[in-house]
Scaffold this active site. Structure first.
Site, mmCIF file in Angstrom:
data_model
loop_
_atom_site.group_PDB
_atom_site.id
_atom_site.type_symbol
_atom_site.label_atom_id
_atom_site.label_comp_id
_atom_site.label_asym_id
_atom_site.label_seq_id
_atom_site.Cartn_x
_atom_site.Cartn_y
_atom_site.Cartn_z
ATOM 1 N N ASP A 133 -34.449 54.437 83.115
ATOM 2 C CA ASP A 133 -34.963 53.117 82.728
ATOM 3 C C ASP A 133 -34.467 52.734 81.339
ATOM 4 O OD1 ASP A 133 -36.407 50.772 82.529
ATOM 5 O OD2 ASP A 133 -38.300 51.773 82.074
ATOM 6 N N GLU A 170 -36.191 44.203 76.442
ATOM 7 C CA GLU A 170 -36.899 44.063 77.719
ATOM 8 C C GLU A 170 -38.200 44.822 77.667
ATOM 9 O OE1 GLU A 170 -38.092 45.201 81.878
ATOM 10 O OE2 GLU A 170 -37.663 46.444 80.120
ATOM 11 N N GLU A 171 -38.158 46.011 77.067
ATOM 12 C CA GLU A 171 -39.348 46.856 77.027
ATOM 13 C C GLU A 171 -40.431 46.279 76.118
ATOM 14 O OE1 GLU A 171 -39.781 49.033 79.092
ATOM 15 O OE2 GLU A 171 -37.941 50.105 79.591
ATOM 16 N N HIS A 220 -40.978 56.124 81.298
ATOM 17 C CA HIS A 220 -41.402 55.835 79.926
ATOM 18 C C HIS A 220 -41.850 57.084 79.170
ATOM 19 C CE1 HIS A 220 -42.089 51.186 80.183
ATOM 20 N NE2 HIS A 220 -40.863 51.556 80.552
#
Length: 518
Positions: A275, A308-309, A437
């Site tokens: 990710d 984005e995160e 994450h």
């Protein structure tokens, strides 16, 4: 995989007239296909895609273990991707955007004196130094937990820590409504197995200190109303200027652009190799294999998004920075966020809302994008399921302004079912990415077969749309053929009723009302 037969554009009036002259006795012949190109997906090599992942891992290792926007690892990632694209001859820009970055310095959560595993949601406000202590108030879960003030009817949460189940509305809304009812802090627990990670969206949306915990932890706490909660969140914000990477082919129409994107940043806790190193690597290798001057009717624009995160900030700022005409120049947007999850699922965004879950369908054309992605991915030997446009990735702002969208996804914290394990392999009852994450999202956290299959699909479908987007923003082949048959029949009737000279005049005045877009 065979690409769809491609139709030519508008015909000259003389050709329509010629077809009309024989339509009364002959069936209309199929339109001549454009020259076929070798399927770009067949050129994708998994080792080349993996090489990009190795590069991103080493960048993280050399820069504090992460590639989060606003930190050195992200800047190095930008230079890596932009450099590869420039060397391949692309027209590359790195447009900047400003945003408020959030950094967590300390977090602790205790209930009745015992430590509880959890994390602060991004942009959470800080507690007083040393933390706050207050009773736990359990908000009863329903179909929209904590999303309306009425969820607190009969419950006094003044000065307490509200425990709220995830679901239906944004985390920011849940903590805001809890604050409006008098809560001093909030804990949001997952509605599926696994930890809860997320963002409140921005500093302007944060109202009270907010933590996230797993489903198991949350359900345990739900049985302890009135328990003493000690929550300590020490965070700070900083104004940051960051960059996206945008690269466009030098060939193809600039007013009917095929746009494909993946977010480049990781979370601060790790290297972010699944990710979203996987989406980045797959999209980058697709661009390099396509080249900067492909034989294409439509230009292709590749985007690698920052922040984005932190709440889809890079992509949102990009779309909002385009005027209406510039938005119209984008025929579609394809999004690739996590395409190599270690316990991989195979999902395509549900453009037609055929699953009937969550959000509705995407803008017109999204259904066709889903169909094409499913067809291409299925050709690699896997059965594809839909996944909801839930607003959790960079397609969000494109959809908001009416641009059709689609994409692929191999799953995050969701749990693989027995049925999915039977058809895809992997382990039922475990999340698609158990290391989502976390610091363990590294080179060992990738299903290389899923990554290669998805990258081949990205390349095939991107190439397909570089030739024609007609079935996304125009008519289908069947509709176009029907229109042409009707035109030819009308012209033939004119020939029969008015004589050859009048027919010539009528046919030369005919117009092909089929779409212009390639």
């Amino acid at each position: 995989m065979n690409l769809r037969t491609l139709l030519p554009g508008r015909k000259a009036a003389a050709i329509v007239a010629a077809c009309a002259a024989t339509a009364a006795t002959l069936a209309v012949a199929p339109a001549t296909a454009a020259p076929m190109h070798k399927d770009l997906g067949e050129t994708i090599n998994g080792n080349a895609v993996n090489r990009h992942l190795i590069a991103l891992q080493r960048i993280a290792d050399q820069n504090g273990g992460n590639r989060a926007t606003g930190l050195p690892g992200y800047d190095a990632s930008v230079e890596y991707v932009a450099g590869k694209l420039r060397n391949a001859g692309f027209d590359v820009t790195t447009p900047t955007f400003d945003y408020t970055a959030w950094y967590l310095d300390a977090f602790a959560l205790h209930v009745d004196g015992a430590p509880v595993e959890g994390d602060a949601l991004e942009y959470s406000t800080s507690t007083p130094e040393g933390g706050l202590t207050a009773p736990l108030a359990v908000v009863p879960p329903d179909s929209t937990p904590g999303c309306e003030a009425s969820d607190y009817d009969g419950l006094d949460v003044t000065g307490q820590v509200a425990l709220i189940q995830r679901g239906e509305c944004a985390f920011a809304d849940k903590q805001r409504i809890a604050s409006e009812q008098g809560a001093s802090a909030a804990i949001i627990y997952n509605n599926v197995e696994g930890p809860l990670n997320g963002t409140l969206g921005g500093a302007e949306d944060a109202v009270i200190p907010t933590a996230g915990v797993s489903q198991a932890v949350g359900e345990d706490l739900a049985g302890k109303p009135g328990a003493e909660v000690h929550l300590d969140v020490q965070a700070r914000t900083e104004e940051v200027t960051a960059r996206n990477v945008v690269a466009q082919t030098r060939t193809g129409r600039a007013d009917n652009v095929v746009m494909a994107g993946a977010h480049l940043d990781s979370v601060a806790d790790g290297a972010g190799i699944n990710d979203n190193g996987t989406g980045t690597a797959g999209l980058l290798e697709t661009a390099l294999k396509m080249g900067s001057t492909p034989d294409a009717n439509n230009a292709v624009r590749f985007a690698f998004w920052g922040a984005e995160e932190s709440g889809l900030i890079g992509s949102t700022k990009y779309v909002q920075g385009l005027n209406f005409e510039q938005q119209l120049d984008i025929a579609m947007y394809l999004n690739f966020d996590m395409i190599g999850s270690p316990n991989a699922g195979y999902f395509a965004y549900d453009g037609d809302d055929s699953d009937g879950e969550g959000a509705g369908p995407g803008p017109f054309g999204s259904a066709q994008i889903e169909k094409d992605l499913v067809e291409a991915l299925s050709s690699t030997g896997v059965e594809v399921e839909g996944t909801d446009f839930n607003g959790r990735s960079d397609y969000s702002e494109f959809i908001n302004v009416g641009i059709p969208a689609g994409g692929l996804f191999t799953g995050a914290e969701g749990v693989k079912t027995e049925e999915q394990a039977a058809k895809w392999g992997g382990v039922a009852g475990e999340s698609y990415d158990p290391n989502y994450h976390t610091p363990q999202d590294d080179l060992g956290n990738v299903d290389r077969l899923a990554l290669e299959r998805n990258t081949k699909t990205i390349a095939s479908v991107t190439q397909l749309y570089s030739q024609s987007t007609e079935e996304v923003n125009g008519m289908t082949r069947a509709e176009r053929a029907q229109v042409r048959q009707q035109q030819a029949a009308f012209a033939a009737q004119s020939l029969a009723g008015a004589g050859a000279s009048h027919a010539d005049e009528s046919s030369s005045a005919m117009h092909d009302h089929t779409p212009d877009r390639a």
